[in-house]
Motif scaffolding. Structure first.
Motif, mmCIF file in Angstrom:
data_model
loop_
_atom_site.group_PDB
_atom_site.id
_atom_site.type_symbol
_atom_site.label_atom_id
_atom_site.label_comp_id
_atom_site.label_asym_id
_atom_site.label_seq_id
_atom_site.Cartn_x
_atom_site.Cartn_y
_atom_site.Cartn_z
ATOM 1 N N UNK A 13 -17.020 23.212 -27.603
ATOM 2 C CA UNK A 13 -16.494 24.196 -26.652
ATOM 3 C C UNK A 13 -16.588 25.599 -27.251
ATOM 4 N N UNK A 14 -16.380 25.686 -28.548
ATOM 5 C CA UNK A 14 -16.377 26.986 -29.217
ATOM 6 C C UNK A 14 -17.747 27.653 -29.170
ATOM 7 N N UNK A 15 -18.821 26.853 -29.196
ATOM 8 C CA UNK A 15 -20.177 27.397 -29.215
ATOM 9 C C UNK A 15 -20.832 27.412 -27.833
ATOM 10 N N UNK A 16 -20.150 26.874 -26.838
ATOM 11 C CA UNK A 16 -20.740 26.804 -25.500
ATOM 12 C C UNK A 16 -20.871 28.197 -24.891
ATOM 13 N N UNK A 17 -22.033 28.486 -24.320
ATOM 14 C CA UNK A 17 -22.263 29.790 -23.699
ATOM 15 C C UNK A 17 -21.745 29.785 -22.263
ATOM 16 N N UNK A 18 -20.619 30.438 -22.049
ATOM 17 C CA UNK A 18 -20.080 30.605 -20.704
ATOM 18 C C UNK A 18 -20.686 31.863 -20.077
ATOM 19 N N UNK A 34 -19.126 34.488 -19.173
ATOM 20 C CA UNK A 34 -18.519 35.657 -19.812
ATOM 21 C C UNK A 34 -19.206 35.957 -21.143
ATOM 22 N N UNK A 35 -19.468 34.927 -21.924
ATOM 23 C CA UNK A 35 -20.120 35.133 -23.214
ATOM 24 C C UNK A 35 -21.558 35.629 -23.037
ATOM 25 N N UNK A 36 -22.227 35.120 -22.015
ATOM 26 C CA UNK A 36 -23.588 35.585 -21.741
ATOM 27 C C UNK A 36 -23.566 37.064 -21.365
ATOM 28 N N UNK A 37 -22.585 37.463 -20.545
ATOM 29 C CA UNK A 37 -22.465 38.866 -20.160
ATOM 30 C C UNK A 37 -22.238 39.742 -21.390
ATOM 31 N N UNK A 38 -21.375 39.287 -22.296
ATOM 32 C CA UNK A 38 -21.133 40.037 -23.531
ATOM 33 C C UNK A 38 -22.417 40.137 -24.358
ATOM 34 N N UNK A 39 -23.146 39.030 -24.456
ATOM 35 C CA UNK A 39 -24.414 39.030 -25.195
ATOM 36 C C UNK A 39 -25.408 40.025 -24.602
ATOM 37 N N UNK A 40 -25.498 40.046 -23.276
ATOM 38 C CA UNK A 40 -26.452 40.942 -22.615
ATOM 39 C C UNK A 40 -26.066 42.405 -22.827
#
Length: 316
Positions: A117-122, A124-130
């Motif tokens: 779960x900690x490494x799963x790309x949600x 929100x995390x994808x938006x932060x990455x972008x």
């Protein structure tokens, strides 16, 4: 008008047209199909936007700028910095590099730690990455914007560094950020992913798990193909400028043109790779081109195998 310029102009015109058409289709295919809205595909959309940025501003730099009456003075310099000098295209190029690194991490986590779960790309995390991808790209491009001026003698945009050492640092920085770091990171991550998917003994007998493995292999082959093309295009480009920095090569407009052709080709070929590697992408692309797109259509058919493949794609 010289034959060299005509040749480059025609080459860029063809590649930029292919780039704009192909990457626009990639964006629409992912955004209009619920089954395509996976973490890896959102990163592909970001890559497509970066590639479109490269195409747009490369077209200005190599097709429009040489045939217009460019303003001089402060107005000409500001135009060079933000439009005609091609600086935004290099922001897109760096953003595409960061996108490829993010895709490598996504594949690594999805394959080696699928239940984490900690490494799963949600989303929100994808938006932060972008956001980080584009922010870092702009920051890295700031020195190029700062040094870009309109050179009256050559009637073209070019860099003017206050000290020669700044140009040397900028060249070495590009070699490291666009060459050594991404190639090393992607090489290390994909070597682990390839070993797990193709060289680890598969003992599962469940149909759903086998479908998941096939989907992971297809997605991994696609992003690895994109990465290999990136290496083949960027290593020669970086080598040209590095040899110019070391004095082993006297850089001319021809060298600059060749290096730029490689970068634009890299950003233009990615949609072709997606089509060749992904049957799902080909199917949705065909529907889009033939105006048969159905936004809420999750599965092409209602059989169990299709549903299994969809679930595997969502997790892989």
């Amino acid at each position: 008008m010289s034959p060299i310029y005509i040749g480059f102009a025609v080459t860029f015109a063809v590649m930029i047209t292919v780039n704009a058409f192909g990457n626009s289709l990639v964006i629409f295919v992912v955004l209009l199909n619920k089954s395509m809205k996976t973490p890896i595909n959102y990163l592909l959309v970001n890559l497509a936007v970066a590639d479109l940025t490269v195409a747009l501003f490369s077209s200005v730099q190599f097709i429009i700028t040489p045939v217009i009456q460019h303003p001089t003075g402060v107005k000409g310099t500001m135009l060079c910095k933000f439009i005609t000098g091609g600086n935004p295209a290099w922001i897109g190029a760096i953003a595409s590099i960061f996108s490829l690194i993010a895709m490598a991490f996504e594949r690594y986590c999805a394959v080696l730690y699928p239940h984490s779960i900690r490494l799963k790309l949600t989303k929100r995390r994808i938006l932060v990455l972008i956001i980080l991808c584009w922010l870092l790209s702009v920051i890295f491009a700031i020195p190029g914007f700062w040094a870009m001026i309109y050179v009256t003698d050559t009637k073209s945009c070019g860099h003017s560094w206050a000290k020669p050492v700044y140009a040397e640092v900028y060249t070495i920085g590009w070699t490291i950020v666009a060459g050594l770091i991404p190639i090393s990171i992607m090489g290390g991550l994909y070597s682990r992913v390839v070993y797990r998917l193709w060289f680890t003994r598969d003992t599962t007998t469940e149909a759903s798990q086998k479908a998941l493995l096939r989907c992971r292999r297809r997605a991994t082959k696609m992003v690895i193909a994109v990465t290999v093309i990136y290496v083949l295009c960027w290593v020669p480009e970086l080598s040209i400028y590095f040899m110019g920095f070391t004095g082993a090569l006297t850089l001319t407009q021809l060298h600059h043109g060749i290096a730029s052709v490689l970068i634009v080709f890299n950003s233009s070929i990615n949609p072709v790779v997606y089509s060749l590697q992904s049957s799902s992408f080909r199917r949705h692309l065909s529907d889009l081109v033939r105006c048969k797109q159905k936004r809420n259509r999750l599965f092409p058919s209602g059989d169990a195998t299709t549903h299994t493949s969809y679930n595997a794609m969502q997790n892989g």
